[in-house]
Design an enzyme around this catalytic site. Sequence first.
Site, PDB file in Angstrom:
ATOM      1  N   TYR A 150       0.851  -1.190   0.000  1.00  0.00           N
ATOM      2  CA  TYR A 150       0.000   0.000   0.000  1.00  0.00           C
ATOM      3  C   TYR A 150       0.886   1.239   0.000  1.00  0.00           C
ATOM      4  O   TYR A 150       1.498   1.586   1.000  1.00  0.00           O
ATOM      5  CB  TYR A 150      -0.893   0.037   1.243  1.00  0.00           C
ATOM      6  CG  TYR A 150      -1.955  -1.036   1.320  1.00  0.00           C
ATOM      7  CD1 TYR A 150      -2.264  -1.845   0.232  1.00  0.00           C
ATOM      8  CD2 TYR A 150      -2.666  -1.236   2.498  1.00  0.00           C
ATOM      9  CE1 TYR A 150      -3.238  -2.818   0.311  1.00  0.00           C
ATOM     10  CE2 TYR A 150      -3.651  -2.215   2.589  1.00  0.00           C
ATOM     11  CZ  TYR A 150      -3.927  -3.000   1.488  1.00  0.00           C
ATOM     12  OH  TYR A 150      -4.904  -3.963   1.593  1.00  0.00           O
ATOM     13  N   GLY A 181     -18.630   1.578  -3.253  1.00  0.00           N
ATOM     14  CA  GLY A 181     -19.444   2.785  -3.260  1.00  0.00           C
ATOM     15  C   GLY A 181     -20.844   2.609  -3.807  1.00  0.00           C
ATOM     16  O   GLY A 181     -21.683   3.512  -3.673  1.00  0.00           O
ATOM     17  N   SER A 237     -23.439   3.061  -1.127  1.00  0.00           N
ATOM     18  CA  SER A 237     -23.312   4.252  -0.278  1.00  0.00           C
ATOM     19  C   SER A 237     -24.499   5.190  -0.403  1.00  0.00           C
ATOM     20  O   SER A 237     -24.706   6.062   0.447  1.00  0.00           O
ATOM     21  CB  SER A 237     -22.034   5.015  -0.646  1.00  0.00           C
ATOM     22  OG  SER A 237     -22.152   5.593  -1.943  1.00  0.00           O
TER      23      SER A 237
END
Length: 323
Positions: free
Chosen positions: A61, A212, A215
């Site tokens: 990451y 998402g 969401s």
Amino acid sequence: MTNITKINLGQNGPLVSKLGLGCMRMSPVFGSPVRDETESIATIQSALDSGINFLNTGDFYGAGHNELLVGKAIKGRRDDAFISVKFGAIFYNSQMLGLDLRPVAIKNFINYSLVRLGIDTIDLYQPCRLDNSVPMEDVIGTVADLIKEGKVRYLGVSEITADQLRKANDIHPVTALEIGYSLADRQIENDLLPVAKELGIGVVAFANTAEGLLSGDMKAPLEPDAYQNHFTRFQGENLVKNLEKVEVLKQIARDKGITPTQLAIAWVNAQGNHIMPLVSMSRRSRLPENMRAMEIVFTPEEINALNTNFAPGAILGGTYLQR
């Protein structure tokens, strides 16, 4: 302040918070922007203060940036944090080139991780995927050796099949399985989740809002530079039809006085005491909302409406989770 429940991670695993903090989005991954580092560190520390001790990171990451960030956040309070680290992915210029799961590479990876994190032992260490490029006995066996050496406490696995999970557990007891799971991604319910439960393996469930989609904020079409455009789920008529499904979720959320994101997290949380929602956030302001999601309970009618509307296969198109 919400009191975060503690659970055993797996049948014989350590005590951890029922809600986990995913730290990936605090670092530039896949070309994403760099976040405010001070705010990211404060978010991790606020999570620890609130009883969330499960911190998830990966050595790839942000090319180690995320581990350095976590290391700064836990400095002086190592005992407050349970550190989960993924390894194996090779990146160059924000593009994934493949995996390196050779024992010699794993032994190299972990030494760098320990230095960046500023710790002596990683609590949960796991290959990010398995691709058959290296015999599983060598991959899992190397982590088992690291456990014997004291550099790792528990073995985890990530994004694997039910057969792979059984095989890995035969080589060395697996404490946790990290896998994408949401109302929109339920394919693991057929085989992988039952095997994890049978073997007494904890489930760390990420992507609770399905990139998402759940969401409640997504609109068709997406902005041209949205990373979700790479996946057929978010393209053309698929996205239009999928967002129609999300309207049911949004209505249930409105009726309960909660946000669609809270509902999505709460549904994952409700799937079992052995399942931990892993929620990514990089701002302290998101903590209260996500923590409150852990207190939400559903009526049988609400569960039936959600499970019917989001039955396996109801969401059109795929993401990398269906690879």
